[in-house]
Design an enzyme around this catalytic site. Structure first.
Site, PDB file in Angstrom:
ATOM      1  N   ARG A  55       0.859  -1.193   0.000  1.00  0.00           N
ATOM      2  CA  ARG A  55       0.000   0.000   0.000  1.00  0.00           C
ATOM      3  C   ARG A  55       0.892   1.238   0.000  1.00  0.00           C
ATOM      4  NH1 ARG A  55      -5.427   0.186   3.471  1.00  0.00           N
ATOM      5  NH2 ARG A  55      -5.792  -1.450   1.962  1.00  0.00           N
ATOM      6  N   LYS A  79      -7.040 -14.516   5.303  1.00  0.00           N
ATOM      7  CA  LYS A  79      -7.600 -14.620   3.950  1.00  0.00           C
ATOM      8  C   LYS A  79      -6.995 -15.808   3.203  1.00  0.00           C
ATOM      9  CE  LYS A  79      -8.557 -10.845   1.343  1.00  0.00           C
ATOM     10  NZ  LYS A  79      -8.748  -9.912   0.211  1.00  0.00           N
ATOM     11  N   LYS A  91       2.101  -7.909   4.566  1.00  0.00           N
ATOM     12  CA  LYS A  91       1.647  -6.696   3.889  1.00  0.00           C
ATOM     13  C   LYS A  91       2.770  -5.680   4.009  1.00  0.00           C
ATOM     14  CE  LYS A  91      -2.291  -5.033   2.078  1.00  0.00           C
ATOM     15  NZ  LYS A  91      -3.349  -5.677   1.334  1.00  0.00           N
ATOM     16  N   SER A 157      -6.928  -8.989 -11.536  1.00  0.00           N
ATOM     17  CA  SER A 157      -7.519 -10.044 -10.706  1.00  0.00           C
ATOM     18  C   SER A 157      -9.024  -9.863 -10.509  1.00  0.00           C
ATOM     19  CB  SER A 157      -6.819 -10.080  -9.342  1.00  0.00           C
ATOM     20  OG  SER A 157      -6.946  -8.822  -8.714  1.00  0.00           O
ATOM     21  N   ALA A 248     -17.643  -1.509  -3.299  1.00  0.00           N
ATOM     22  CA  ALA A 248     -16.950  -0.218  -3.430  1.00  0.00           C
ATOM     23  C   ALA A 248     -15.982  -0.056  -2.268  1.00  0.00           C
ATOM     24  CB  ALA A 248     -17.968   0.912  -3.493  1.00  0.00           C
ATOM     25  N   ASN A 271     -13.359  -4.816   0.987  1.00  0.00           N
ATOM     26  CA  ASN A 271     -12.592  -5.268   2.144  1.00  0.00           C
ATOM     27  C   ASN A 271     -13.102  -4.573   3.403  1.00  0.00           C
ATOM     28  OD1 ASN A 271     -10.479  -7.124   1.360  1.00  0.00           O
ATOM     29  ND2 ASN A 271      -9.678  -5.450   0.098  1.00  0.00           N
TER      30      ASN A 271
HETATM   31  P1  NAI Z   1     -12.617  -0.117  -8.438  1.00  0.00           P
HETATM   32  O1  NAI Z   1     -11.916   1.104  -7.956  1.00  0.00           O
HETATM   33  O2  NAI Z   1     -12.373  -0.597  -9.828  1.00  0.00           O
HETATM   34  O3  NAI Z   1     -14.201   0.066  -8.291  1.00  0.00           O
HETATM   35  C1  NAI Z   1     -14.798   0.633  -7.184  1.00  0.00           C
HETATM   36  C2  NAI Z   1     -16.044   1.367  -7.671  1.00  0.00           C
HETATM   37  O4  NAI Z   1     -16.754   1.834  -6.539  1.00  0.00           O
HETATM   38  C3  NAI Z   1     -15.753   2.572  -8.546  1.00  0.00           C
HETATM   39  O5  NAI Z   1     -16.527   2.520  -9.740  1.00  0.00           O
HETATM   40  C4  NAI Z   1     -16.138   3.757  -7.676  1.00  0.00           C
HETATM   41  O6  NAI Z   1     -16.648   4.848  -8.432  1.00  0.00           O
HETATM   42  C5  NAI Z   1     -17.222   3.139  -6.828  1.00  0.00           C
HETATM   43  N1  NAI Z   1     -17.482   3.829  -5.562  1.00  0.00           N
HETATM   44  C6  NAI Z   1     -16.609   4.464  -4.753  1.00  0.00           C
HETATM   45  N2  NAI Z   1     -17.241   4.959  -3.675  1.00  0.00           N
HETATM   46  C7  NAI Z   1     -18.525   4.613  -3.799  1.00  0.00           C
HETATM   47  C8  NAI Z   1     -19.671   4.837  -3.006  1.00  0.00           C
HETATM   48  N3  NAI Z   1     -19.600   5.503  -1.852  1.00  0.00           N
HETATM   49  N4  NAI Z   1     -20.863   4.360  -3.454  1.00  0.00           N
HETATM   50  C9  NAI Z   1     -20.949   3.678  -4.603  1.00  0.00           C
HETATM   51  N5  NAI Z   1     -19.886   3.443  -5.406  1.00  0.00           N
HETATM   52  C10 NAI Z   1     -18.699   3.907  -5.001  1.00  0.00           C
HETATM   53  O7  NAI Z   1     -12.259  -1.247  -7.375  1.00  0.00           O
HETATM   54  P2  NAI Z   1     -12.399  -2.810  -7.550  1.00  0.00           P
HETATM   55  O8  NAI Z   1     -11.112  -3.394  -7.956  1.00  0.00           O
HETATM   56  O9  NAI Z   1     -13.640  -3.111  -8.312  1.00  0.00           O
HETATM   57  O10 NAI Z   1     -12.591  -3.271  -6.022  1.00  0.00           O
HETATM   58  C11 NAI Z   1     -13.835  -3.082  -5.374  1.00  0.00           C
HETATM   59  C12 NAI Z   1     -13.683  -3.456  -3.905  1.00  0.00           C
HETATM   60  O11 NAI Z   1     -13.273  -4.823  -3.810  1.00  0.00           O
HETATM   61  C13 NAI Z   1     -12.628  -2.655  -3.148  1.00  0.00           C
HETATM   62  O12 NAI Z   1     -13.060  -2.463  -1.829  1.00  0.00           O
HETATM   63  C14 NAI Z   1     -11.405  -3.566  -3.162  1.00  0.00           C
HETATM   64  O13 NAI Z   1     -10.561  -3.320  -2.061  1.00  0.00           O
HETATM   65  C15 NAI Z   1     -12.067  -4.916  -3.046  1.00  0.00           C
HETATM   66  N6  NAI Z   1     -11.257  -6.001  -3.582  1.00  0.00           N
HETATM   67  C16 NAI Z   1     -10.856  -5.982  -4.880  1.00  0.00           C
HETATM   68  C17 NAI Z   1     -10.082  -7.014  -5.389  1.00  0.00           C
HETATM   69  C18 NAI Z   1      -9.668  -7.041  -6.818  1.00  0.00           C
HETATM   70  O14 NAI Z   1      -9.149  -8.093  -7.265  1.00  0.00           O
HETATM   71  N7  NAI Z   1      -9.849  -5.975  -7.591  1.00  0.00           N
HETATM   72  C19 NAI Z   1      -9.663  -8.149  -4.532  1.00  0.00           C
HETATM   73  C20 NAI Z   1     -10.209  -8.114  -3.181  1.00  0.00           C
HETATM   74  C21 NAI Z   1     -10.967  -7.049  -2.732  1.00  0.00           C
END
Ligand code: NAI
Length: 366
Positions: A55, A79, A91, A157, A248, A271
């Site tokens: 991070r 996890k 981490k 991923s 989100a 998360n």
């Molecule tokens: P991303 O950044 O691509 O998508 C997140 C989306 O949430 C964005 O479109 C953003 O505009 C929206 N957003 C932000 N605040 C919001 C709110 N208050 N209300 C509604 N929408 C909101 O992130 P990604 O990769 O899709 O990850 C989503 C979640 O899953 C995160 O919390 C991430 O930590 C978790 N995660 C992701 C993994 C991965 O492989 N990408 C793996 C494990 C967990």
């Protein structure tokens, strides 16, 4: 989470972190030439080398960064354990604003430090770092996963994370409605970024109706354009849906928000969804089943773990699909033992760690 692994607690004796979980190793790095200041926390390597993202974040001060890396690395132990991976938890944090500080020289300096740990810690991406950065780090250390495909990594991923969430949701549907299918259910997907978008694809293919919400209007336009029948709305958490899928931000399940939730099942990729552990009890009291986030969103770590052994993508997919079985195990354990799903998930993870430790330490009988 409370760690039941039997070791003396509190290697740092920090009063502000009374639950300090006896991390195996915490290493500080600095490189004045590039401005790099980083901390790597290795929480537990019973199951294998510690894997977890780096991070890059403008922490208020070093103590806040240390607290974050200690908590996050412990989370990674759980996890990986619950996902059945031969990996421990670790981490790293780089202190500073990636927008102004991130340079190739700094990333390479960081990679050289990771290399000095000799593979006890394997880095991946996290907030503030991406596959391009990992490609740079990977020039100087082999202990890196999550690089771009062109650089030998497994790429984005999100599709595997979404598949894992989908499988966990099916297991949740089995627990709530007795059928491991989402056909005919209405799912509110909050956040239609990389993971949420892929999840919608899977939900629609399974016969679910989807309502999507996102603060980014172009992300919403994309799902409306790409998927027929998806409705959009401002707020998802209080909608009259069967399933709420937070994809989100973390800490969205607050004590205040819980009273407005009408879904019977919560399962998403975000998360650290619980703003506070006590919120899970409030959810249970309202008859809402929550699938612990670290169980549902393990698809990404399963994918990057596969990179280390050059696993084929269909092998990785099969492992991700097993998140269904793990979620069934967690929810069944919770029901049988009269405990919350979060505690049941911790129990499953700790049992895997303990049995591995017992195998490792038992004297040879032959
Ligand atoms: P991303 O950044 O691509 O998508 C997140 C989306 O949430 C964005 O479109 C953003 O505009 C929206 N957003 C932000 N605040 C919001 C709110 N208050 N209300 C509604 N929408 C909101 O992130 P990604 O990769 O899709 O990850 C989503 C979640 O899953 C995160 O919390 C991430 O930590 C978790 N995660 C992701 C993994 C991965 O492989 N990408 C793996 C494990 C967990």
């Amino acid at each position: 989470m409370t760690l039941a692994i039997e070791r003396p607690v509190g290697v740092f004796g920090r009063k502000d972190l009374p639950d300090d979980w006896a991390h195996e190793q915490v290493t500080y790095f600095q490189d004045p030439e590039t401005g790099l200041r980083a901390i790597v926390a290795i929480h537990d390597t019973t199951l294998g080398p510690a894997l977890g993202g780096t991070r890059f974040y403008p922490y208020e001060d070093e103590s806040v960064a240390l607290t974050d890396v200690l908590r996050l690395s412990q989370g990674m132990t759980y996890k990986s354990a619950v996902a059945g991976l031969p990996l421990g938890g670790g981490k790293a944090v780089i202190l500073g604003d990636p927008a102004t500080m991130k340079t190739q020289a700094l990333l390479e300096a960081y990679g050289r430090f990771v290399q000095t740990l000799g593979g006890r810690y394997i880095t991946a991406g996290d907030v503030g770092t991406n596959s391009d950065d990992l490609d740079v780090i990977g020039r100087v250390t082999e202990h890196v996963v999550g690089r771009n495909v062109a650089a030998g990594g497994s790429g984005d991923s999100a599709p595997m994370t979404a598949l894992g969430v989908f499988q966990a949701m099916r297991a949740g549907a089995r627990a709530v409605w007795g059928v491991p299918s989402l056909a005919g259910r209405t799912v509110g997907v909050e956040g239609v970024g990389k993971v949420g978008y892929q999840l919608i694809d899977l939900l629609i293919a399974d016969g679910a109706s989807v309502v999507a919400g996102d603060v980014n209007s172009s992300a919403l336009e994309r799902v409306v354009h790409d998927f027929r029948g998806v409705r959009t709305t401002g707020s998802i958490i209080d909608l009259d849906v069967d399933i709420y899928a937070p994809c989100a931000m973390g800490a969205i399940l607050t004590g205040g928000a819980v009273v407005d939730i009408r879904a019977k099942l919560i399962c998403g990729a975000a998360n650290n969804q619980l703003a506070h552990p006590a919120v899970e009890r409030q959810l249970a009291d309202r008859g809402i089943t929550w699938v612990p986030d670290y169980v549902a969103n393990g698809g990404g770590i399963i994918q990057v773990a596969g990179e280390r052994e050059s696993a084929a993508m269909d092998q990785v997919r099969a492992r991700v699909e097993k998140i269904f079985d793990t979620t069934v195990e967690v929810l069944d354990t919770a029901k049988r033992e009269g405990m919350l799903a979060g505690a049941a998930a911790d129990t499953v993870a700790e049992a895997r760690i303990s049995s591995s430790r017992a195998r490792r330490t038992s004297p040879c009988t032959r």
